[in-house]
Design an enzyme around this catalytic site. Structure first.
Site, PDB file in Angstrom:
ATOM      1  N   HIS A 110      23.152   6.424   5.915  1.00 51.36           N
ATOM      2  CA  HIS A 110      21.994   5.800   7.095  1.00 51.36           C
ATOM      3  C   HIS A 110      20.935   6.914   7.635  1.00 51.36           C
ATOM      4  O   HIS A 110      19.938   6.593   7.841  1.00 51.36           O
ATOM      5  CB  HIS A 110      22.643   5.349   8.301  1.00 51.36           C
ATOM      6  CG  HIS A 110      21.817   4.260   8.978  1.00 51.36           C
ATOM      7  ND1 HIS A 110      20.555   4.409   9.193  1.00 51.36           N
ATOM      8  CD2 HIS A 110      22.183   3.074   9.572  1.00 51.36           C
ATOM      9  CE1 HIS A 110      20.012   3.240   9.644  1.00 51.36           C
ATOM     10  NE2 HIS A 110      20.920   2.636  10.130  1.00 51.36           N
TER      11      HIS A 110
ATOM     12  N   GLU B  61      10.059  -7.862  -5.604  1.00 53.64           N
ATOM     13  CA  GLU B  61       9.974  -8.561  -7.114  1.00 53.64           C
ATOM     14  C   GLU B  61      10.209  -7.615  -8.036  1.00 53.64           C
ATOM     15  O   GLU B  61       9.331  -6.665  -8.397  1.00 53.64           O
ATOM     16  CB  GLU B  61       8.694  -9.070  -7.414  1.00 53.64           C
ATOM     17  CG  GLU B  61       8.255  -9.933  -8.520  1.00 53.64           C
ATOM     18  CD  GLU B  61       8.978 -11.242  -8.629  1.00 53.64           C
ATOM     19  OE1 GLU B  61       9.516 -11.626  -9.411  1.00 53.64           O
ATOM     20  OE2 GLU B  61       8.745 -11.888  -7.514  1.00 53.64           O
TER      21      GLU B  61
END
Length: 456
Positions: free
Chosen positions: A170, A396
């Site tokens: 993280h 995408e």
């Protein structure tokens, strides 16, 4: 309204995953070796975040082709994201974590499952077995202090679909910067001439002031006793047996909550209150959680909800949206259980909204400086962790968008998770799933309150 998400009739416990190869991917070009400064926000986030992204089969992109393309693409991505190929290091002079940008590489695993994508069941329902799709440790190849900050696993299914499992420390990314990383990965995989987002890697932008200045009290933060720094984490795991439920809120349910808040507003809210989807859902979840946990015996008890706020646009000057580190702070809202029980929803939405408004440039700088002095953690009754609108499933790739993207879920009493739903038509809707884990008796109360209060 607010239906319980049904548990799939057959939840696979074992996805029968076989690992075929494990390797390291190095940057495709040489960068200057350097140490990357980590802000006080980054410092307390030294733990792994695991996500899995499911893709249906596509004839032009069978899994073996995607695996090779992804491996090649990662090498290119590690040039602008050189820190991801580095290693976390504790500077003995400063006592601070930093990243040695030493091009030591990220992990890359190729695996397969004996099932088809459809056979593993409902992708929205958090299956603990999904953890098999993400590689978390690398100790069988490297020394314990040489752990990659990112590990990527490509798992193929018998149908030709596949899962891309990613584990990152993280300290490298927050939700927005990880979304930008995925967009850049997709852009590079498509051989586009430039990145979708040029990452801003200057983390000195969030350095503490010298000397630190802390004009605010910061009740949302907890000081760490000296000598116990390595024994604490943001939220401690509980040994309690927990019941587990997912509450589904449709876009219509969320619209109804907004109308309920508007109808009860009057003098109860500030003119700057934002009646957003997140604020109304958080207010609703807050009152259910607080009132299900011992409020019957002590209605004067104060309950505190925590939630993350992006500080990029709040600083002066603003941080670029492309800032590649952690630029979120923990906002808080506090109220007595009596107010949560009797007050109008509008008032609770106002308190949640106030927590967000509180985080100005001055407050953010004060919180960062507080971390310089006390090296503490967020502290409250529970945290709402929202993956609802991060948009990972909207990226995408050349092989298409993910059918679904989600975090690997571990049941925690002190964390309530919001994650996106897929509507009945199979498309991405604006509904949200609320994942709750509580002791059985508290869960009964929570469930009853959730439905009762949702109807107004």
């Amino acid at each position: 309204m607010g239906t319980l998400y049904p548990e799939p009739p057959s939840l696979l416990q074992d996805l029968k995953v076989t690992v075929h190869s494990s390797s390291l991917v190095f940057p495709s070009q040489e960068n200057e070796r350097k140490s990357m400064f980590l802000s006080n926000i980054d410092q307390v986030l030294n733990f792994s975040v695991e996500t899995v992204h499911f893709f249906p089969s596509k004839k032009e992109f069978p899994p073996e082709v995607v695996a090779e393309k992804l491996k090649h693409t990662l090498a290119k991505a590690l040039v602008p994201y050189d820190f991801l190929a580095g290693r976390l290091n504790l500077n003995p002079q400063t006592g601070r974590l930093e990243i040695d940008c030493n091009a030591a590489g990220v992990g890359f695993v190729v695996a397969s499952s004996e099932y088809t994508l459809d056979e593993i069941g409902d992708l929205v329902y958090p299956n603990p077995a999904f953890a098999q799709l993400v590689c978390k440790t690398w100790g069988y190849i490297l020394k314990p202090d040489d752990h990659p900050l990112g590990i990527f696993q490509l798992t193929s299914f018998k149908c030709g679909g596949f899962a891309m499992g990613i584990s990152t420390n993280h300290a490298t990314f927050d939700g927005l910067s990880f979304k930008h990383f995925l967009e850049n990965l997709a852009s590079l995989a498509a051989d586009k001439p430039c990145l979708a987002v040029i990452p801003c890697n200057d983390r000195q932008s969030l350095a503490a002031r010298s000397p630190p200045q802390v004009p605010f009290s910061h009740p949302e933060l907890l000081k760490i006793p000296h000598g116990q720094e390595s024994n604490l984490s943001v939220f401690e795991a509980t040994q309690e047996d927990l019941a587990f439920n997912i509450f589904r809120l449709t876009s219509g349910d969320i619209a109804n909550l907004k109308e309920q808040a508007k109808a009860t507003s009057g003098a109860a809210i500030n003119a700057n209150t934002r009646i957003t989807g997140f604020n109304v859902v958080s207010a609703h979840v807050w009152r259910c959680k607080a009132l299900s946990c011992g409020a019957d015996n002590n209605m004067e008890r104060l309950s505190t909800i925590l939630y993350a706020v992006d500080i990029r646009p709040r600083l002066k000057p603003p941080l670029p949206s492309s800032y590649a580190g952690n630029a979120v702070l923990t906002a808080y809202a506090t109220a007595p259980c009596k107010e949560l029980s009797e007050g109008p929803l509008a008032k609770l939405v106002d308190i949640v909204s106030e927590g967000e408004r509180r985080i100005t440039d001055e407050y953010a700088r004060s919180a960062i400086d507080w971390g310089e002095l006390y090296k503490g953690f967020p502290h409250g009754e529970f945290l709402v962790s929202s993956w609802w609108r991060l948009g990972f499933a909207e990226v995408e790739y050349p092989w298409g968008r993910p059918r679904y993207s989600c975090p690997i879920v571990y049941h925690r009493k002190d964390i309530i998770l919001l994650f996106p739903d897929i509507n009945e038509g199979g498309e991405r809707g604006s509904g949200v799933n609320v994942l709750v884990a509580l002791p059985a008796e508290e869960m009964k109360k929570f469930q009853s309150l959730f439905h009762k209060l949702l109807s107004g």
